[in-house]
Structures are given as structure tokens and as C-alpha cells.
Design a protein around this motif. Sequence first.
Motif, mmCIF file in Angstrom:
data_model
loop_
_atom_site.group_PDB
_atom_site.id
_atom_site.type_symbol
_atom_site.label_atom_id
_atom_site.label_comp_id
_atom_site.label_asym_id
_atom_site.label_seq_id
_atom_site.Cartn_x
_atom_site.Cartn_y
_atom_site.Cartn_z
ATOM 1 N N ARG A 180 0.820 -1.213 0.000
ATOM 2 C CA ARG A 180 0.000 0.000 0.000
ATOM 3 C C ARG A 180 0.854 1.264 0.000
ATOM 4 O O ARG A 180 0.576 2.224 -0.703
ATOM 5 C CB ARG A 180 -0.954 0.026 1.183
ATOM 6 C CG ARG A 180 -1.912 1.223 1.040
ATOM 7 C CD ARG A 180 -2.774 1.484 2.230
ATOM 8 N NE ARG A 180 -3.570 0.325 2.576
ATOM 9 C CZ ARG A 180 -3.572 -0.193 3.792
ATOM 10 N NH1 ARG A 180 -2.848 0.345 4.744
ATOM 11 N NH2 ARG A 180 -4.316 -1.234 4.061
ATOM 12 N N GLY A 196 -4.635 10.507 6.258
ATOM 13 C CA GLY A 196 -5.519 10.885 7.368
ATOM 14 C C GLY A 196 -5.019 10.473 8.748
ATOM 15 O O GLY A 196 -5.817 10.379 9.671
ATOM 16 N N LYS A 236 -0.863 -1.348 10.502
ATOM 17 C CA LYS A 236 -1.957 -1.030 11.401
ATOM 18 C C LYS A 236 -3.216 -1.823 11.056
ATOM 19 O O LYS A 236 -3.530 -2.017 9.915
ATOM 20 C CB LYS A 236 -2.246 0.448 11.274
ATOM 21 C CG LYS A 236 -3.347 0.876 12.157
ATOM 22 C CD LYS A 236 -3.545 2.336 12.043
ATOM 23 C CE LYS A 236 -4.791 2.671 12.820
ATOM 24 N NZ LYS A 236 -5.106 4.050 12.734
HETATM 25 N N1 LIG Z 1 -6.731 1.774 0.504
HETATM 26 C C1 LIG Z 1 -6.312 3.011 0.719
HETATM 27 N N2 LIG Z 1 -6.347 3.913 -0.286
HETATM 28 C C2 LIG Z 1 -5.905 5.178 -0.089
HETATM 29 N N3 LIG Z 1 -5.426 5.634 1.075
HETATM 30 C C3 LIG Z 1 -5.382 4.788 2.102
HETATM 31 C C4 LIG Z 1 -5.813 3.436 1.996
HETATM 32 N N4 LIG Z 1 -5.657 2.852 3.197
HETATM 33 C C5 LIG Z 1 -5.141 3.781 4.018
HETATM 34 N N5 LIG Z 1 -4.976 4.945 3.377
HETATM 35 C C6 LIG Z 1 -4.456 6.236 3.924
HETATM 36 O O1 LIG Z 1 -3.688 5.984 5.085
HETATM 37 C C7 LIG Z 1 -4.319 6.593 6.230
HETATM 38 C C8 LIG Z 1 -4.163 5.703 7.451
HETATM 39 O O2 LIG Z 1 -4.725 4.463 7.123
HETATM 40 P P1 LIG Z 1 -5.192 3.402 8.196
HETATM 41 O O3 LIG Z 1 -5.283 2.094 7.545
HETATM 42 O O4 LIG Z 1 -4.344 3.583 9.368
HETATM 43 O O5 LIG Z 1 -6.710 3.789 8.418
HETATM 44 P P2 LIG Z 1 -7.508 4.669 9.437
HETATM 45 O O6 LIG Z 1 -6.671 5.277 10.523
HETATM 46 O O7 LIG Z 1 -8.688 3.870 9.822
HETATM 47 O O8 LIG Z 1 -7.917 5.845 8.428
HETATM 48 P P3 LIG Z 1 -9.278 5.958 7.638
HETATM 49 O O9 LIG Z 1 -10.311 6.242 8.689
HETATM 50 O O10 LIG Z 1 -9.085 7.101 6.689
HETATM 51 O O11 LIG Z 1 -9.479 4.640 6.936
HETATM 52 C C9 LIG Z 1 -5.764 6.823 5.807
HETATM 53 O O12 LIG Z 1 -6.354 7.880 6.520
HETATM 54 C C10 LIG Z 1 -5.622 7.132 4.340
HETATM 55 O O13 LIG Z 1 -5.248 8.479 4.140
#
Ligand SMILES: Nc1ncnc2c1ncn2[C@@H]1O[C@H](COP(=O)(O)OP(=O)(O)OP(=O)(O)O)[C@@H](O)[C@H]1O
Length: 358
Positions: A147, A166, A331
Motif C-alpha cells: 500500500r 488521514g 496497522k
Molecule cells: N486503501 C487506501 N487507499 C488510499 N489511502 C489509504 C488506503 N488505506 C489507508 N490509506 C491512507 O492511510 C491513512 C491511514 O490508514 P489506516 O489504515 O491507518 O486507516 P484509518 O486510521 O482507519 O484511516 P481511515 O479512517 O481514513 O481509513 C488513511 O487515513 C488514508 O489516508
Amino acid sequence: MKRLCSHCEKAFANILVGREDKYLCRCCFYEYFEDTVHQTIVEECLLQPGERVAIGASGGKDSTVLAYVLKILNERYCYNWDLWLLSVDEGIHGYRDDSLRTVEQNRDDYKLPLYIVSYNELYDWTMDQVVSQIGRKSNCTFCGVFRRQALDRGAEKIQANVLATGHNADDIAETVLLNLLRGDHARFSRSVMEENGSYRTTDESVFNKIRRVKPLKQVYEKEIVMYAYFKKLKYFATECIYAPFAYRGHAREYLKSLERMRPHSISDILYSLSCISLNKEESKTRVAQQCIRCGSISSQTICKACQFKTSLDRGQGVLAVKRSGMCSLSKQTTQCCSESAERVSQYEADSNDAASSS
Ligand SMILES: Nc1ncnc2c1ncn2[C@@H]1O[C@H](COP(=O)(O)OP(=O)(O)OP(=O)(O)O)[C@@H](O)[C@H]1O
């Protein structure tokens, strides 16, 4: 008796925010939240006017709120950012296909262009296929490596200057705690330097590397959940079907229990982080080079994603994870729809308790 908003002193308070215990009404909370994100961007020079910004859009709460707030700030301050939604399709049937529908909805609602990049097109593997080879134990390790690179390659494809994700204050505190608990000195030092702005893997001008920024780094998960809830933003809140109960999950639960006992725990960890200074040896940047196979920036001759892909192609995916010693570093999302609703009511109850004085 209900407490009045400590900012406008007119409306009743709906939420308790920040380190200094401010009780805010909805309107003042919106202002506080958006100003905090804006200040982070300005003070840390995260985004420059006119830049093309790829927003990592998973459809979850953090990236949905990020896209929404960046759009508001862009209009309010005339930054002329060219905002794009960038999604990675990991190929997880029954999970990512559903969350991508939420991203498509955001694309239409916020009128932002969307670019989707998939593991299938980049690596010839979907996560469903990876899991069918290696099982559910270490699949997140593959997914995390793929990713990270997929986001870079997607951002490159749309010629973005910068990639915004995010990640919030809780995520950062959790990562630091996790690395500390695991005794992972290298990653701990890197996370300290990343947050202190002194970590660079490479000479960015030589490799024309796309910057990564975290505009939500100063806001707490609780605030993001409440902002999305008050604003009625649509986001996808289901846990990844392959997310096992990884060690990160324990760190997260531990952090949450600390925060329940002492509501400043997360901000105190972040404060400690900002005060840590590493010695010269530790703060050495890694030497970056281009992967000889795919051309991506890497600290090794062959990048981790290419190494993983080769192992999978040979049917040796499990071995690859063992060799790299990277079990369950990525994560895990633990949020699900019902938990999300529970969290809103928990945060609401906390804020109501806090906002009521006897
Ligand atoms: N499949 C994806 N496509 C694009 N960006 C991603 C993807 N997965 C994660 N991200 C980016 O990485 C950040 C952190 O991802 P994480 O998997 O930790 O999810 P999270 O903290 O639950 O965030 P979110 O609520 O945005 O899913 C996300 O906020 C997003 O910006």
C-alpha cells in the motif's frame, strides 16, 4: 445544569476538546477543528498554494474528514490546491470494493477527481490471492508494504506534488508506543524523527520524491469521529476482513485505557515525542536508491514490494515475511459500524458529563 461553550459563551457546550479542556458548542467546535488543521498546515509548511495534492482516500472516517476539511480550507483561503482523491484497491472482496463505493460517493459529493490504483495492476496479486497463499497471519505485512508503494505510484501517476494521509494524533501516539513496546529501536527513532520533521530517506530533489504529509496529526480520533458525526459525513466504518488481532491492537487498547484513566495521555506522549532529541548516529538518514526492478525509491537495491512479489510468485510468501522479520507491523483497523456508533455515543456521553456542572 448544562455548561456554556467556553468560546462563544452563548450556546450550550456539546464537546470537550483539546489539551486545555475547552468545552465547545457545535459551531465553535467546527471552527476549532478546522483552525487546528489549518494551523498545522501553515506552521509546518505542509502544503504550498497551487500544489496538486493527492489525498489518500480509503473511505474511512479519517480520510473522509481530511478530504472534506481540505476542500473547505482551499475555498476559504483561496489556496488553489488541486485536490485529488487517490485510492488503493487492495483486492479484498467484500471490504475494499464496498469502501470504494463510499470514496466514489465522496468524489461526487465533494466534486473532486478520483484516481484508483490496484495491487492487481501493480503486482499481479490481489490481497484475496495473497491470503489464499499465506493465510491470515501475516497478510497485513504484505498489504502495508504494497500500500505504501501503491500510494506513491498512484500519486506519481497523477503528477501530485504531495500525498496527504488521514493519520491523526492517536495513530501517531499508537505507533510510537508500539515501537517502544516492541523494542524496535530503528522504527522508534524514525517515528521520532518523522514527527520532529528531521527524517528524510533521500535527497528529495534528486529523486523528485513526493512529500507525505499528515494534516490531521494534531487532532484526536474523538474529535474526528464527532466532526464527521455532527457534519453527517458519509464514511465506511467496517473492519478489514483480514485484520487479525495484531500486536498493534493491544497497543491501541492500552492507549485507550490510559486515556480513559487520564485524558491527556495521548497528548502527553506526543509532547514527549516532540522533546526527544536523538544523537547523531541515530538521526542519520537512510541512503536511498532506486529499486533496480521497478524504479521505486528504496533503501535497498530491490525494494521490499518487489522482494515480496517475487516470493509470492515462487509460492514462498510465508518465508518472505519470516526472513524480513516484519510480522504484523501494519496497522489494523478495529473499527466496525456498530463500534463506530457506540463510540459516538460514548464520546457524546463523556462530553455531556463534562459539559454539565452540578
Ligand atoms: N486503501 C487506501 N487507499 C488510499 N489511502 C489509504 C488506503 N488505506 C489507508 N490509506 C491512507 O492511510 C491513512 C491511514 O490508514 P489506516 O489504515 O491507518 O486507516 P484509518 O486510521 O482507519 O484511516 P481511515 O479512517 O481514513 O481509513 C488513511 O487515513 C488514508 O489516508
